[in-house]
Design a protein around this motif. Structure first.
Motif, short mmCIF file in Angstrom:
data_model
loop_
_atom_site.label_atom_id
_atom_site.label_comp_id
_atom_site.label_asym_id
_atom_site.label_seq_id
_atom_site.Cartn_x
_atom_site.Cartn_y
_atom_site.Cartn_z
N ILE A 188 0.91 -1.23 0.03
CA ILE A 188 0.17 0.06 0.19
C ILE A 188 0.91 1.37 -0.09
CG2 ILE A 188 -1.89 1.34 1.41
CD1 ILE A 188 -2.86 -1.29 2.26
N LEU A 191 2.74 1.78 -3.42
CA LEU A 191 1.78 1.97 -4.35
C LEU A 191 1.52 3.54 -4.42
CD1 LEU A 191 -0.53 -0.96 -4.79
CD2 LEU A 191 1.06 -0.08 -6.38
N SER A 192 1.44 4.23 -3.29
CA SER A 192 0.94 5.59 -3.10
C SER A 192 2.26 6.50 -2.99
CB SER A 192 0.20 5.56 -1.89
OG SER A 192 0.86 5.10 -0.68
N ASN A 193 3.24 5.91 -2.39
CA ASN A 193 4.32 6.86 -2.23
C ASN A 193 5.75 6.23 -2.53
OD1 ASN A 193 3.38 9.51 -0.57
ND2 ASN A 193 2.14 7.68 -0.10
N ALA A 270 9.53 5.71 0.82
CA ALA A 270 8.43 6.45 1.05
C ALA A 270 8.37 7.75 1.71
CB ALA A 270 7.46 5.67 1.74
N LEU A 301 -2.05 8.18 4.63
CA LEU A 301 -2.80 6.95 4.95
C LEU A 301 -3.17 6.62 6.30
CD1 LEU A 301 -0.42 4.70 2.58
CD2 LEU A 301 -2.56 5.43 2.03
#
Length: 545
Positions: A188, A191-193, A270, A301
């Motif tokens: 997770i 994928l985002s950072n 990240a 998140l």
């Protein structure tokens, strides 16, 4: 909680015999549940502060080191499926004095893990205002924090008193949770950072090779990867130990190593650049007292952070519960070998080794005093653990020469070469822990000799039938080994006087280790004495039905 996984393997009968109730999954989950504990919550953060992005190399080196030790243990575990096996191999190979020594190292390691998991739980709980007064600014425990820590230790012991069958039904689910949460965090967050520039913008290895090596022992890397031996400790309760022990040991290390390397990569990628713009040693961001949960919050998140704060109770709590049970198993093995009073083998109506559990609680509380924070205790546990592991390669070399025909369900390819290499690697990890840690470990070793040695002389003086045979001739190398490691650390550059330069110190450790390895082989117990020791354990550990 995950205590179940290990606890489930540890049921005992009122007569003191061990029940062979555990299959492959139970053994593997015991080890995996131990490996995935508080190490994943702090390891990536502390490693990158010591080594920068090159902490990835530290994790790889640490994983290779643990794999070498696990390979040796896998063959020994199949050969000798007995409870508390890690503490017993040196007893077979070198007699009573060495057996007592490595048994103490094994007990010391197991007894100190539960306290560090308690400190991890309290550290992450600082996210909530009601728990912020449990720690000082330097992460050490306050008076109220110490009280909470004692209550949690008592809870670990109390749950164990219910007997493992009560907990068995939640075993697998708890372990899957411990695996699923870090994997979810990896994918997770990635994928985002994911910022590739983080790996080089402030230097890949800002603290050089010394930072990479020091991080292996002092940032929690080896500590995080510890736990594969839990399957070995439970060999006396395995349904098919000769087949399942090697698989469980190697499988658990593979799972843990992959997860931890991925965690480090994603953690680095990240981070917002502002958090390490002034250098990796000054890494800071809001909520970094709980590194992964704080990072999840910083990158938007928040829902994941909630899950991670919950996991900061489940994962360390489960591992602490597992090692509380493990401590009683090691003390059980020590008493079986005559190194400790027989009261440690006594069990209650539920088959629980009650005195061993009580002593694990007392020891855990004492640990909070000299090491009142997770970060201070991790180096000590790493050194004690690897010192315990170091006995296995030494014993392996002896058995390869003197028991060539003994059944080996798993045979390590190139074992005669890999076992001395594993011993060298173990000593390097101990050395990299630093002099500040090793002199404290030395005091603990002296305490162990006073306690166990005192009991041994008492047993001989009273002519007790189980008085251990202290074979000084077969263990003549041991005091030289322990004192030598201390002297090298004192003169080395990892917290010592700095008189031995980097790289030269590695060469000194390697040469010293090889000398000790072959000296130990040359003076080991005779084949007849080894076989007699094995036969004695087979009789005393006969499983109850």
């Amino acid at each position: 909680m995950v205590s179940v996984e290990k606890a489930a393997t540890e049921d005992m009968t009122p007569s003191g015999g061990l029940r062979r109730d555990v299959g492959l999954i139970g053994l593997m989950w015991a080890s995996v549940g131990s490996i995935i504990g508080s190490g994943w919550l702090y390891g990536a953060h502390d490693a990158v502060m010591q080594a920068g992005p090159s902490a990835i190399i530290s994790w790889v080196i640490g994983a290779v080191a643990i794999v070498l030790l696990a390979l040796v243990h896998a063959e020994l575990g199949g050969m000798f499926p007995v409870a508390g096996g890690t503490a017993r191999y040196p007893h077979y190979a070198f007699g009573g004095l060495a057996g007592m020594s490595f048994g103490w190292f094994s007990w010391l390691q197991a007894a100190t893990v539960a306290p560090i998991e308690v400190e991890a739980m309290i550290g992450y709980a600082g996210h909530w205002k009601w728990a912020q007064h449990f720690q000082h600014a330097d992460k050490t425990l306050t008076a109220s924090g110490l009280l909470v820590a004692i209550v949690l230790m008592a809870l670990f012991v109390g749950v164990n008193f219910f007997g493992v069958r009560v907990l068995a039904h939640t075993n697998s689910a708890a372990t899957w949770w411990k695996i699923a949460v870090p994997l979810a965090a990896i994918f997770i967050v990635a994928l985002s950072n994911f910022h590739p520039a983080n790996f080089h913008s402030e230097g890949f290895a800002p603290f050089g090779a010394k930072g990479v090596l020091a991080a292996i022992s002092t940032s929690g890397i080896i500590f995080a990867l510890l736990g594969f031996e839990q399957a070995i400790q439970l060999a006396g309760e395995s349904r098919n130990p000769k087949r399942d022990l090697p698989r469980a040991t190697l499988g658990s290390v593979a799972i843990g190593a992959v997860i931890y390397v991925l965690l480090q990569v994603v953690f680095i990628a990240a981070l917002p650049h502002a958090s390490f713009a002034h250098g990796w040693g000054g890494l800071h961001y809001k909520g970094d007292s709980g590194p992964w949960a704080g990072l999840a919050t910083v990158v938007g998140l928040g829902w994941l952070a909630v899950v991670l704060y919950l996991d900061a109770i489940v994962s360390p709590g489960g591992t602490g519960l597992i090692y509380t049970t493990a401590t009683s198993r090691v003390s059980y093995g020590l008493a079986k070998n005559g190194y400790a009073p027989k009261i440690f083998t006594k069990t209650d109506a539920r088959g629980v080794p009650w005195f061993g559990l009580v002593m694990s609680f007392v020891t855990g509380v004492i640990c909070f005093l000299p090491f009142p924070s997770w970060h201070q205790l991790v180096g000590f546990i790493t050194s004690a653990s690897v010192l315990m592991y170091a006995g296995a390669p030494l014993a392996y070399g002896v058995f390869a020469d003197k028991l060539p025909g003994h059944e080996r369900p798993y045979r390590l390819a190139g074992g005669k070469l890999l076992s001395p290499v594993a011993f060298v690697v173990a000593n390097l990890i101990i050395y990299w822990s630093g002099w500040g840690t090793l002199w404290r470990l030395g005091l603990a070793i002296v305490l162990g000799y006073l306690l166990l040695g005192g009991y041994a002389f008492y047993a001989h003086g009273k002519n007790l039938p189980d008085a251990p045979r202290l074979d000084f001739k077969a263990a003549q190398w041991l005091p030289v080994y322990l004192v030598g490691m201390g002297l090298i650390s004192w003169q080395g550059g990892f917290g010592g006087q700095g008189n031995i330069p980097l790289w030269w110190d590695i060469a000194v450790i390697a040469v010293f280790s090889v000398v000790i390895y072959y000296w130990a082989k040359a003076t080991s117990s005779t084949t007849a004495d080894i076989e007699r020791s094995i036969d004695e354990v087979v009789v005393t550990d006969a499983p109850a039905h």
